[in-house]
Scaffold this active site. Structure first.
Site, mmCIF file in Angstrom:
data_model
loop_
_atom_site.group_PDB
_atom_site.id
_atom_site.type_symbol
_atom_site.label_atom_id
_atom_site.label_comp_id
_atom_site.label_asym_id
_atom_site.label_seq_id
_atom_site.Cartn_x
_atom_site.Cartn_y
_atom_site.Cartn_z
ATOM 1 N N ASN A 1 4.550 -25.595 -28.038
ATOM 2 C CA ASN A 1 4.184 -24.162 -27.117
ATOM 3 C C ASN A 1 5.223 -23.318 -26.267
ATOM 4 O O ASN A 1 4.152 -21.873 -26.714
ATOM 5 C CB ASN A 1 2.475 -24.128 -26.169
ATOM 6 C CG ASN A 1 1.870 -24.347 -27.159
ATOM 7 O OD1 ASN A 1 1.216 -24.239 -27.927
ATOM 8 N ND2 ASN A 1 0.339 -24.379 -26.793
ATOM 9 N N HIS B 1 -2.580 -25.781 -13.030
ATOM 10 C CA HIS B 1 -3.349 -26.010 -14.439
ATOM 11 C C HIS B 1 -3.358 -27.301 -14.996
ATOM 12 O O HIS B 1 -2.749 -27.664 -15.865
ATOM 13 C CB HIS B 1 -3.421 -24.485 -15.903
ATOM 14 C CG HIS B 1 -4.958 -24.304 -16.235
ATOM 15 N ND1 HIS B 1 -6.209 -24.923 -16.016
ATOM 16 C CD2 HIS B 1 -4.906 -25.009 -18.151
ATOM 17 C CE1 HIS B 1 -7.043 -24.892 -16.654
ATOM 18 N NE2 HIS B 1 -6.778 -24.600 -17.265
#
Ligand code: TXD
Length: 321
Positions: free
Chosen positions: A102, A182
């Site tokens: 990513n 997160h």
């Protein structure tokens, strides 16, 4: 095919027209917030989604323009760019496993988008979230108030949901703040969680609160395990649309946002979730809460793991491909 547009309306570009991106496009259009450009690497897919969304306009009673494209030139002049492009987690995969793949996608997307919308505010959604936001900040060279990550709003919504389910109260009456990265090291602040102003510590015992915190930490993985094909997207799209709305309508909402820190909470050169006021100029201010030693330590542990992954990502980019 499209309705005439009377004057300039705000435009939001969403890079990555997968499940989060396409659901976000629907939320933004149906709330009448902005015109939407959906961009994806897959040819035909964003164009098809845009047409499908356009065909619902007469029924959903909105007049927003929705464009699907594979070309960044079509995103020009966007007020907001949301990056959801990337691979989602597979069962058993951690968010950090996604780092290598990513990182390259997000940097390419950020560079492609900023070239055509130099004044935009960027919201990063792709995981691992905090690191991707840092990389996009580096790639765009934007000032820190105009680039941020979405995670805390979702993690807080999950915590609020579990509190509401436990107490049998309306979810909208529950307010909570989840800070930190997160991931497994997120920092839910139970003493700031309330039901219409009443602290949950007066309504639930410590063991129950800890169980709800654990479920919140596992919130993404719980859904991945159930679905087996990708992760959550309805609540992530809702959380991102709340941030888009706060910017476009200049609401100055106080939300947990992954922001680049320059000394706040004793943290430097790292992106992590902290309470921010979000308005039309982006992050208007970062609120420094008076955290307990325990909470501050948890935030620092969380930041250390992000920093480690930022360093790994810098090695990936330094290595010859
Ligand atoms: O809280 C949060 N931040 C998150 C993050 C909550 C939910 C999902 N989270 C992450 O968002 C997830 O782990 C993924 O990294 C992203 C997107 O999740 P989604 O579920 O929408 O994944 P999809 O459906 O696979 O969509 C990704 C799309 C897909 O259509 C690809 O073709 C596209 O990204 N893609 C690209 N678009 C443009 N450019 C490039 N290079 C590209 N590569 C892939």
């Amino acid at each position: 095919m499209s309705y005439p547009i009377p004057c300039h309306l705000p435009r939001v570009t969403i890079v990555g027209a997968g499940r989060v991106g396409s659901t976000l496009a629907q939320r933004i259009a149906e709330k009448n917030l902005a015109d939407v450009v959906l961009l994806d690497i897959v040819e035909g897919m964003p164009q098809g989604l845009a047409l499908d969304l356009l065909e619902a306009r007469g029924i959903e009673l909105h007049n927003r323009q929705i464009i699907g494209t594979n070309n960044y030139a079509d995103t020009a002049g966007s007020e907001i760019v949301v990056i959801t492009a990337g691979l989602p987690r597979k069962p058993g995969m951690s968010r950090d496993d996604l780092l290598r793949t990513n990182a390259k996608i997000v940097v390419e997307a950020a560079k492609g988008a900023i070239a055509h919308s130099p004044n935009a505010i960027f919201i990063i959604v792709t995981n691992p979230l905090d690191v991707m936001t840092y990389l996009a900040w580096q790639a765009t060279g934007l000032p820190r108030d105009r680039i941020m990550g979405m995670a805390g709003v979702l993690d807080s919504a999950r915590f609020e949901t579990f509190i509401a389910l436990e107490l049998g109260v309306l979810p909208a009456d529950v307010k909570a703040m989840v800070l930190g990265s997160h991931g497994d090291l997120m920092v839910p602040l139970s003493r700031y969680a309330t039901v219409n102003g009443i602290p949950i510590t007066e309504l639930l015992d410590a063991a129950t609160i800890n169980r709800l915190i654990e479920r919140t930490r596992n919130g993404g993985a719980e859904i991945v395990e159930l679905m087996q094909t990708g992760g959550a997207f309805f609540a992530p799209a809702s959380a991102t649309s709340m941030m888009v709305e706060s910017i476009l309508l200049n609401q100055s909402r106080l939300l947990p946002i992954a922001a680049y820190l320059k000394g706040e909470y004793g943290l430097e050169d790292v992106v992590i979730g902290v309470p921010c006021r979000l308005g039309c100029s982006g992050i208007e201010s970062i609120l420094e809460l008076n955290l307990s030693d325990f909470e501050l330590k948890a935030l620092h542990t969380s930041a250390q793991s992000v920093r480690k992954n930022i360093e790994r990502s810098q090695e990936i980019f330094a290595a010859p491909s």
